[in-house]
Design a protein around this motif. Structure first.
Motif, PDB file in Angstrom:
ATOM      1  N   THR A  15      67.520  50.374  78.926  1.00 45.02           N
ATOM      2  CA  THR A  15      68.959  50.247  78.688  1.00 45.02           C
ATOM      3  C   THR A  15      69.270  50.515  77.217  1.00 45.02           C
ATOM      4  O   THR A  15      70.238  51.227  76.897  1.00 45.02           O
ATOM      5  CB  THR A  15      69.457  48.839  79.083  1.00 45.02           C
ATOM      6  N   THR A  16      68.466  49.970  76.322  1.00 41.12           N
ATOM      7  CA  THR A  16      68.662  50.197  74.891  1.00 41.12           C
ATOM      8  C   THR A  16      68.485  51.668  74.561  1.00 41.12           C
ATOM      9  O   THR A  16      69.255  52.234  73.769  1.00 41.12           O
ATOM     10  CB  THR A  16      67.694  49.329  74.068  1.00 41.12           C
ATOM     11  N   LEU A  17      67.502  52.314  75.174  1.00 43.00           N
ATOM     12  CA  LEU A  17      67.295  53.747  74.979  1.00 43.00           C
ATOM     13  C   LEU A  17      68.528  54.530  75.432  1.00 43.00           C
ATOM     14  O   LEU A  17      68.983  55.449  74.744  1.00 43.00           O
ATOM     15  CB  LEU A  17      66.055  54.216  75.743  1.00 43.00           C
ATOM     16  N   THR A  18      69.082  54.165  76.577  1.00 36.91           N
ATOM     17  CA  THR A  18      70.281  54.838  77.087  1.00 36.91           C
ATOM     18  C   THR A  18      71.436  54.684  76.108  1.00 36.91           C
ATOM     19  O   THR A  18      72.127  55.661  75.783  1.00 36.91           O
ATOM     20  CB  THR A  18      70.677  54.254  78.458  1.00 36.91           C
ATOM     21  N   LEU A  19      71.658  53.471  75.645  1.00 35.77           N
ATOM     22  CA  LEU A  19      72.755  53.223  74.700  1.00 35.77           C
ATOM     23  C   LEU A  19      72.526  53.951  73.378  1.00 35.77           C
ATOM     24  O   LEU A  19      73.468  54.475  72.773  1.00 35.77           O
ATOM     25  CB  LEU A  19      72.925  51.727  74.481  1.00 35.77           C
ATOM     26  N   ALA A  20      71.282  54.011  72.927  1.00 32.57           N
ATOM     27  CA  ALA A  20      70.961  54.747  71.698  1.00 32.57           C
ATOM     28  C   ALA A  20      71.269  56.228  71.873  1.00 32.57           C
ATOM     29  O   ALA A  20      71.834  56.868  70.971  1.00 32.57           O
ATOM     30  CB  ALA A  20      69.490  54.541  71.330  1.00 32.57           C
ATOM     31  N   GLU A  21      70.934  56.773  73.020  1.00 31.92           N
ATOM     32  CA  GLU A  21      71.221  58.185  73.307  1.00 31.92           C
ATOM     33  C   GLU A  21      72.729  58.432  73.324  1.00 31.92           C
ATOM     34  O   GLU A  21      73.226  59.375  72.710  1.00 31.92           O
ATOM     35  CB  GLU A  21      70.602  58.580  74.653  1.00 31.92           C
ATOM     36  N   GLU A  22      73.454  57.586  74.013  1.00 36.96           N
ATOM     37  CA  GLU A  22      74.904  57.772  74.152  1.00 36.96           C
ATOM     38  C   GLU A  22      75.647  57.581  72.834  1.00 36.96           C
ATOM     39  O   GLU A  22      76.710  58.165  72.633  1.00 36.96           O
ATOM     40  CB  GLU A  22      75.456  56.805  75.199  1.00 36.96           C
ATOM     41  N   ASN A  23      75.090  56.773  71.934  1.00 44.84           N
ATOM     42  CA  ASN A  23      75.755  56.486  70.658  1.00 44.84           C
ATOM     43  C   ASN A  23      75.119  57.190  69.467  1.00 44.84           C
ATOM     44  O   ASN A  23      75.423  56.870  68.319  1.00 44.84           O
ATOM     45  CB  ASN A  23      75.785  54.970  70.432  1.00 44.84           C
ATOM     46  N   HIS A  24      74.214  58.130  69.751  1.00 44.76           N
ATOM     47  CA  HIS A  24      73.580  58.966  68.727  1.00 44.76           C
ATOM     48  C   HIS A  24      72.867  58.129  67.653  1.00 44.76           C
ATOM     49  O   HIS A  24      72.896  58.471  66.473  1.00 44.76           O
ATOM     50  CB  HIS A  24      74.593  59.915  68.094  1.00 44.76           C
ATOM     51  N   ALA A  25      72.245  57.044  68.074  1.00 43.90           N
ATOM     52  CA  ALA A  25      71.469  56.194  67.169  1.00 43.90           C
ATOM     53  C   ALA A  25      70.031  56.713  67.167  1.00 43.90           C
ATOM     54  O   ALA A  25      69.178  56.239  67.917  1.00 43.90           O
ATOM     55  CB  ALA A  25      71.538  54.739  67.619  1.00 43.90           C
ATOM     56  N   THR A  26      69.765  57.702  66.335  1.00 41.32           N
ATOM     57  CA  THR A  26      68.497  58.439  66.400  1.00 41.32           C
ATOM     58  C   THR A  26      67.277  57.582  66.093  1.00 41.32           C
ATOM     59  O   THR A  26      66.247  57.729  66.747  1.00 41.32           O
ATOM     60  CB  THR A  26      68.525  59.658  65.463  1.00 41.32           C
ATOM     61  N   GLU A  27      67.365  56.710  65.105  1.00 39.94           N
ATOM     62  CA  GLU A  27      66.206  55.879  64.760  1.00 39.94           C
ATOM     63  C   GLU A  27      65.892  54.883  65.882  1.00 39.94           C
ATOM     64  O   GLU A  27      64.736  54.665  66.236  1.00 39.94           O
ATOM     65  CB  GLU A  27      66.450  55.148  63.439  1.00 39.94           C
ATOM     66  N   LEU A  28      66.926  54.281  66.444  1.00 44.79           N
ATOM     67  CA  LEU A  28      66.741  53.353  67.563  1.00 44.79           C
ATOM     68  C   LEU A  28      66.189  54.100  68.778  1.00 44.79           C
ATOM     69  O   LEU A  28      65.290  53.608  69.461  1.00 44.79           O
ATOM     70  CB  LEU A  28      68.057  52.661  67.910  1.00 44.79           C
ATOM     71  N   LYS A  29      66.683  55.292  69.019  1.00 45.19           N
ATOM     72  CA  LYS A  29      66.179  56.108  70.136  1.00 45.19           C
ATOM     73  C   LYS A  29      64.687  56.401  69.948  1.00 45.19           C
ATOM     74  O   LYS A  29      63.904  56.251  70.883  1.00 45.19           O
ATOM     75  CB  LYS A  29      66.963  57.416  70.240  1.00 45.19           C
ATOM     76  N   ARG A  30      64.298  56.784  68.738  1.00 45.38           N
ATOM     77  CA  ARG A  30      62.890  57.078  68.464  1.00 45.38           C
ATOM     78  C   ARG A  30      62.027  55.840  68.716  1.00 45.38           C
ATOM     79  O   ARG A  30      60.985  55.926  69.361  1.00 45.38           O
ATOM     80  CB  ARG A  30      62.717  57.554  67.010  1.00 45.38           C
ATOM     81  N   HIS A  31      62.488  54.702  68.233  1.00 46.23           N
ATOM     82  CA  HIS A  31      61.737  53.459  68.426  1.00 46.23           C
ATOM     83  C   HIS A  31      61.609  53.132  69.918  1.00 46.23           C
ATOM     84  O   HIS A  31      60.534  52.773  70.397  1.00 46.23           O
ATOM     85  CB  HIS A  31      62.419  52.312  67.683  1.00 46.23           C
ATOM     86  N   CYS A  32      62.711  53.251  70.650  1.00 42.13           N
ATOM     87  CA  CYS A  32      62.695  52.961  72.090  1.00 42.13           C
ATOM     88  C   CYS A  32      61.770  53.911  72.839  1.00 42.13           C
ATOM     89  O   CYS A  32      61.039  53.495  73.736  1.00 42.13           O
ATOM     90  CB  CYS A  32      64.105  53.035  72.674  1.00 42.13           C
ATOM     91  N   LEU A  33      61.809  55.189  72.483  1.00 42.12           N
ATOM     92  CA  LEU A  33      60.935  56.165  73.143  1.00 42.12           C
ATOM     93  C   LEU A  33      59.465  55.808  72.926  1.00 42.12           C
ATOM     94  O   LEU A  33      58.662  55.882  73.861  1.00 42.12           O
ATOM     95  CB  LEU A  33      61.221  57.581  72.639  1.00 42.12           C
TER      96      LEU A  33
END
Length: 111
Positions: A15-33
């Motif tokens: 869910t956090t990864l999805t929200l990071a993707e939708e909100n262009h939070a690149t660092e959070l997306k990288r961490h979640c991935l």
């Protein structure tokens, strides 16, 4: 973004990864991935994973790429399993699955 990356766990990773993707939070997306790649089996059985597939199906490819990068750091141990490279273990305390910052073990919280 920094606070969120410290509280990523099995239950909320997709869910956090999805929200990071939708909100262009690149660092959070990288961490979640990275987190999902290391815990894929557990994350896949969460409701958040289904949510992610419905909202951002393109993330499945990103997860596979992250898994591929994670696997490329591993080497065969001759016993059908894998072990981390020597460089990854140096300075980590020598225990598989542990990480160290200033001599203390760091873990994510499960909620």
């Amino acid at each position: 973004q920094n606070l969120s990356s410290e509280t990523v766990d099995i239950a909320n990773a997709a869910t956090t990864l999805t929200l990071a993707e939708e909100n262009h939070a690149t660092e959070l997306k990288r961490h979640c991935l990275e987190f999902v790649a290391q815990n894929l089996s557990s994350v896949m059985v969460t409701s958040g994973f289904e949510y992610m597939i419905q909202r951002c199906p393109n993330l499945q490819r990103s997860i596979l790429e992250a898994c591929s990068k994670d696997m490329s750091r591993l080497t065969p141990d001759g016993k059908g399993g894998v072990v981390r490279s020597r460089q990854e273990w140096d300075g980590v305390g020598g225990e598989p699955g542990s990480s160290s910052k200033g001599g203390r073990r760091v873990r994510f919280r499960l909620k």
